[in-house]
Write a protein that holds these residues in place. Structure first.
Motif, PDB file in Angstrom:
ATOM      1  N   THR A 204      -8.387  -8.244  -8.005  1.00 37.79           N
ATOM      2  CA  THR A 204      -7.796  -7.164  -8.232  1.00 37.79           C
ATOM      3  C   THR A 204      -7.387  -6.109  -7.117  1.00 37.79           C
ATOM      4  O   THR A 204      -7.089  -4.951  -6.984  1.00 37.79           O
ATOM      5  CB  THR A 204      -8.373  -6.122  -9.378  1.00 37.79           C
ATOM      6  N   MET A 205      -8.299  -6.708  -6.016  1.00 41.92           N
ATOM      7  CA  MET A 205      -8.320  -5.611  -4.696  1.00 41.92           C
ATOM      8  C   MET A 205      -7.050  -6.041  -3.745  1.00 41.92           C
ATOM      9  O   MET A 205      -6.687  -7.090  -3.586  1.00 41.92           O
ATOM     10  CB  MET A 205      -9.526  -5.981  -3.962  1.00 41.92           C
ATOM     11  N   SER A 206      -6.306  -4.893  -3.448  1.00 46.81           N
ATOM     12  CA  SER A 206      -5.288  -4.978  -2.369  1.00 46.81           C
ATOM     13  C   SER A 206      -5.638  -3.962  -1.306  1.00 46.81           C
ATOM     14  O   SER A 206      -6.453  -3.499  -1.060  1.00 46.81           O
ATOM     15  CB  SER A 206      -3.858  -4.812  -3.089  1.00 46.81           C
ATOM     16  N   THR A 207      -4.440  -3.541  -0.647  1.00 46.34           N
ATOM     17  CA  THR A 207      -4.708  -2.533   0.373  1.00 46.34           C
ATOM     18  C   THR A 207      -3.245  -1.762   0.315  1.00 46.34           C
ATOM     19  O   THR A 207      -2.367  -2.106  -0.479  1.00 46.34           O
ATOM     20  CB  THR A 207      -4.398  -3.318   1.820  1.00 46.34           C
ATOM     21  N   LEU A 208      -3.122  -0.969   1.156  1.00 48.54           N
ATOM     22  CA  LEU A 208      -2.010  -0.061   1.316  1.00 48.54           C
ATOM     23  C   LEU A 208      -0.843  -0.411   2.154  1.00 48.54           C
ATOM     24  O   LEU A 208       0.127   0.306   2.210  1.00 48.54           O
ATOM     25  CB  LEU A 208      -2.553   1.342   1.711  1.00 48.54           C
ATOM     26  N   LYS A 209      -0.991  -1.772   2.356  1.00 49.46           N
ATOM     27  CA  LYS A 209       0.131  -2.355   3.433  1.00 49.46           C
ATOM     28  C   LYS A 209       1.617  -2.411   2.489  1.00 49.46           C
ATOM     29  O   LYS A 209       2.466  -2.237   3.318  1.00 49.46           O
ATOM     30  CB  LYS A 209      -0.065  -3.940   3.326  1.00 49.46           C
ATOM     31  N   ASP A 210       1.791  -2.277   1.390  1.00 47.72           N
ATOM     32  CA  ASP A 210       2.984  -1.954   0.766  1.00 47.72           C
ATOM     33  C   ASP A 210       3.684  -0.491   0.805  1.00 47.72           C
ATOM     34  O   ASP A 210       4.668  -0.132   0.609  1.00 47.72           O
ATOM     35  CB  ASP A 210       2.966  -2.485  -0.671  1.00 47.72           C
ATOM     36  N   LEU A 211       2.829   0.364   1.526  1.00 49.01           N
ATOM     37  CA  LEU A 211       3.129   1.626   1.717  1.00 49.01           C
ATOM     38  C   LEU A 211       3.639   1.694   3.118  1.00 49.01           C
ATOM     39  O   LEU A 211       4.808   2.086   3.669  1.00 49.01           O
ATOM     40  CB  LEU A 211       2.145   2.803   1.610  1.00 49.01           C
ATOM     41  N   ASP A 212       2.869   1.144   4.031  1.00 48.91           N
ATOM     42  CA  ASP A 212       3.260   0.834   5.460  1.00 48.91           C
ATOM     43  C   ASP A 212       2.326  -0.205   5.979  1.00 48.91           C
ATOM     44  O   ASP A 212       1.003  -0.174   5.810  1.00 48.91           O
ATOM     45  CB  ASP A 212       3.125   2.127   6.135  1.00 48.91           C
ATOM     46  N   PRO A 213       2.355  -1.086   7.027  1.00 51.89           N
ATOM     47  CA  PRO A 213       1.862  -2.311   7.367  1.00 51.89           C
ATOM     48  C   PRO A 213       0.419  -1.631   8.259  1.00 51.89           C
ATOM     49  O   PRO A 213      -0.593  -1.953   8.391  1.00 51.89           O
ATOM     50  CB  PRO A 213       2.664  -3.023   8.460  1.00 51.89           C
ATOM     51  N   SER A 214       0.940  -0.137   8.733  1.00 52.21           N
ATOM     52  CA  SER A 214      -0.170   0.402   9.624  1.00 52.21           C
ATOM     53  C   SER A 214      -1.415   0.514   8.665  1.00 52.21           C
ATOM     54  O   SER A 214      -2.489   1.065   9.101  1.00 52.21           O
ATOM     55  CB  SER A 214       0.316   1.593  10.160  1.00 52.21           C
ATOM     56  N   LEU A 215      -1.147   0.781   7.348  1.00 54.14           N
ATOM     57  CA  LEU A 215      -2.201   1.043   6.131  1.00 54.14           C
ATOM     58  C   LEU A 215      -3.079   0.099   5.830  1.00 54.14           C
ATOM     59  O   LEU A 215      -3.593   0.252   4.832  1.00 54.14           O
ATOM     60  CB  LEU A 215      -1.692   2.137   5.102  1.00 54.14           C
ATOM     61  N   ALA A 216      -2.585  -1.311   6.100  1.00 54.77           N
ATOM     62  CA  ALA A 216      -3.347  -2.249   5.598  1.00 54.77           C
ATOM     63  C   ALA A 216      -4.775  -2.455   5.745  1.00 54.77           C
ATOM     64  O   ALA A 216      -5.400  -3.140   4.946  1.00 54.77           O
ATOM     65  CB  ALA A 216      -2.814  -3.627   6.340  1.00 54.77           C
ATOM     66  N   GLU A 217      -5.560  -1.454   6.599  1.00 53.06           N
ATOM     67  CA  GLU A 217      -7.011  -1.657   6.373  1.00 53.06           C
ATOM     68  C   GLU A 217      -7.423  -0.840   5.271  1.00 53.06           C
ATOM     69  O   GLU A 217      -8.744  -0.960   5.226  1.00 53.06           O
ATOM     70  CB  GLU A 217      -7.451  -0.942   7.909  1.00 53.06           C
ATOM     71  N   TYR A 218      -6.793  -0.198   4.499  1.00 48.35           N
ATOM     72  CA  TYR A 218      -7.275   0.771   3.580  1.00 48.35           C
ATOM     73  C   TYR A 218      -7.142  -0.124   2.281  1.00 48.35           C
ATOM     74  O   TYR A 218      -6.117  -0.561   1.943  1.00 48.35           O
ATOM     75  CB  TYR A 218      -6.570   2.174   3.325  1.00 48.35           C
ATOM     76  N   ILE A 219      -8.168  -0.180   1.567  1.00 46.54           N
ATOM     77  CA  ILE A 219      -8.117  -0.961   0.364  1.00 46.54           C
ATOM     78  C   ILE A 219      -7.887  -0.194  -0.948  1.00 46.54           C
ATOM     79  O   ILE A 219      -7.563   1.096  -0.891  1.00 46.54           O
ATOM     80  CB  ILE A 219      -9.736  -1.665  -0.047  1.00 46.54           C
ATOM     81  N   PHE A 220      -7.402  -0.946  -1.963  1.00 48.80           N
ATOM     82  CA  PHE A 220      -6.949  -0.243  -3.242  1.00 48.80           C
ATOM     83  C   PHE A 220      -7.035  -1.506  -4.241  1.00 48.80           C
ATOM     84  O   PHE A 220      -7.024  -2.545  -4.238  1.00 48.80           O
ATOM     85  CB  PHE A 220      -5.723  -0.038  -3.158  1.00 48.80           C
ATOM     86  N   PHE A 221      -7.802  -0.813  -5.596  1.00 50.85           N
ATOM     87  CA  PHE A 221      -8.051  -1.433  -6.660  1.00 50.85           C
ATOM     88  C   PHE A 221      -6.908  -1.350  -7.709  1.00 50.85           C
ATOM     89  O   PHE A 221      -6.730  -0.175  -8.173  1.00 50.85           O
ATOM     90  CB  PHE A 221      -9.290  -1.184  -7.385  1.00 50.85           C
ATOM     91  N   GLU A 222      -6.168  -2.180  -8.058  1.00 55.26           N
ATOM     92  CA  GLU A 222      -4.703  -2.015  -8.802  1.00 55.26           C
ATOM     93  C   GLU A 222      -5.403  -2.204 -10.296  1.00 55.26           C
ATOM     94  O   GLU A 222      -5.836  -2.993 -10.700  1.00 55.26           O
ATOM     95  CB  GLU A 222      -3.853  -3.164  -8.625  1.00 55.26           C
ATOM     96  N   GLU A 223      -4.562  -1.228 -11.228  1.00 56.07           N
ATOM     97  CA  GLU A 223      -4.738  -1.405 -12.268  1.00 56.07           C
ATOM     98  C   GLU A 223      -4.001  -2.349 -12.991  1.00 56.07           C
ATOM     99  O   GLU A 223      -4.154  -3.068 -13.748  1.00 56.07           O
ATOM    100  CB  GLU A 223      -4.257   0.003 -12.940  1.00 56.07           C
ATOM    101  N   TYR A 224      -2.528  -2.396 -12.324  1.00 55.87           N
ATOM    102  CA  TYR A 224      -1.552  -3.432 -12.718  1.00 55.87           C
ATOM    103  C   TYR A 224      -1.363  -4.274 -11.661  1.00 55.87           C
ATOM    104  O   TYR A 224      -0.812  -3.618 -10.556  1.00 55.87           O
ATOM    105  CB  TYR A 224      -0.496  -2.633 -13.491  1.00 55.87           C
ATOM    106  N   ILE A 225      -1.260  -5.570 -11.596  1.00 58.81           N
ATOM    107  CA  ILE A 225      -0.964  -6.376 -10.693  1.00 58.81           C
ATOM    108  C   ILE A 225       0.532  -6.521 -10.389  1.00 58.81           C
ATOM    109  O   ILE A 225       1.064  -6.786 -11.566  1.00 58.81           O
ATOM    110  CB  ILE A 225      -1.655  -7.753 -10.767  1.00 58.81           C
ATOM    111  N   SER A 226       1.106  -6.049  -9.280  1.00 54.44           N
ATOM    112  CA  SER A 226       2.438  -6.310  -9.364  1.00 54.44           C
ATOM    113  C   SER A 226       2.942  -6.396  -7.984  1.00 54.44           C
ATOM    114  O   SER A 226       2.059  -6.482  -6.777  1.00 54.44           O
ATOM    115  CB  SER A 226       3.196  -5.033  -9.686  1.00 54.44           C
TER     116      SER A 226
END
Length: 342
Positions: A209-231
């Motif tokens: 369930t863990m992703s990153t902020l890469k879909d906001l901007d590639p420069s933010l790919a170092e920041y993790i995010f736990f998704e409630e819904y996988i998309s």
């Protein structure tokens, strides 16, 4: 003091309308300022009509206390959408059938735990443990608390097939398991919690369930995010993410207090998760209300605003501030409170 936060809100609103999102990411604005204003005003009206009150669940957080005041603010009864099994565990109707939902079972357990904290009845403690053990039955060998029913995701129209997963389910289960061990010292809850953490921090690409902020901007790919819904792309649902962080905090404390582990995975990922939260909060503010997710950025959809979730955002920010003392969380708690208090 209020003037300061109104100015902050105005600046966030202006930046959003111009298509400029904080920290260097530029998004193309799809909606006009008048459309945003109408969305916000409609949401504020709904908030008032429903009589939503974030104050009833606002409290400093205690990993072994009543979870967000659930014990005094939530009750369960049978409706067209909810029924109870022979052990009084709630099941939710999806389509034509009733199913166990891991988040619903976890929240029911947390409600019973909170009631036990307040009134001390052994029967309430027993009901909490019955619900907790139901969660254990729902956990698979990988540590996942899977949903056993199909579900249509509103942003994509995708039908999630049975077996789909959610970071929020993992996080709320951790909050239950930590309290269960606190009451019983039964190591089966420690084992289940450790498995739940390992699955939670597994990248989406590897089935977790863990992703990153890469879909906001590639420069933010170092920041993790736990998704409630996988998309695809990520949707970055805020309430589910913050509930997950509380679960990691609970397990961080359990690991420190009860487990002799050299590496505290929950602590590591909680700290990383707070860094992400501070970084991402401005994206959810469209001036006057918080958005449920970031579908208006990553999918180009209309901003999704829901009164009950705006209240949940305020409560979760308050809880997370109380355990981190991070000023950015407090600033957004005050700002978002001001939108519905005025």
């Amino acid at each position: 003091m209020k003037k300061k936060y109104y100015i902050t809100a105005l600046l966030i609103f202006v930046f959003t309308i111009l298509g400029v999102v904080h920290f260097g990411f530029v998004a193309k604005a799809k909606y006009s300022s008048l459309e945003y204003e109408k969305i916000v005003n409609d949401s504020l009206l709904e908030y008032k009509k429903r009589g939503i009150n974030y104050h009833i669940r606002q409290q400093d957080y205690d990993p072994f206390g009543d979870y967000l005041n659930y014990g005094v603010s939530i009750s369960y009864r049978e409706t067209e959408k909810i029924t109870f099994d022979e052990k009084n565990i709630p099941k939710v109707k999806y389509g034509e059938n009733f199913y166990y939902n891991p988040v619903t079972v976890a929240q029911y357990a947390l409600t019973k735990y909170g009631q036990y904290m307040h009134i001390g009845m052994e029967s309430t403690k027993e009901q909490f443990l019955i619900a907790t053990n139901k969660l254990l039955d729902m956990q698979d060998e990988l540590g996942a608390f899977r949903y056993v029913f199909p579900w249509k995701y509103y942003l994509t129209g995708e039908i999630y097939t049975p077996g789909w997963i959610s970071g929020m389910a993992q996080g709320q289960a951790l909050s239950v398991l930590g309290r269960a061990y606190y009451l019983t010292n039964d190591k089966k809850y420690l084992e289940a919690g450790n498995k739940a953490v390992k699955f939670l921090i597994t990248p989406i690409e590897k089935g977790g369930t863990m992703s990153t902020l890469k879909d906001l901007d590639p420069s933010l790919a170092e920041y993790i995010f736990f998704e409630e819904y996988i998309s695809t792309p990520n949707n970055y649902t805020l309430n589910g993410y913050m509930f997950t962080l509380l679960g990691l905090y609970d397990w961080k404390i359990v690991t420190k207090k009860y487990q002799k582990q050299r590496i505290n995975l929950a602590e590591t990922y909680f700290d990383l998760g707070i860094d992400t939260l501070v970084r991402i909060l401005p994206y959810y503010d469209i001036g006057g209300f918080s958005t449920y997710d970031l579908g208006h950025i990553t999918f180009g959809k209309k901003p999704h605003l829901v009164g009950g979730y705006h209240a949940a955002h305020i409560n979760l920010l308050h809880a997370l501030y109380s355990i981190t003392n991070n000023k950015a969380l407090k600033e957004f708690e005050i700002l978002w409170s001001s939108y519905v208090d005025k």
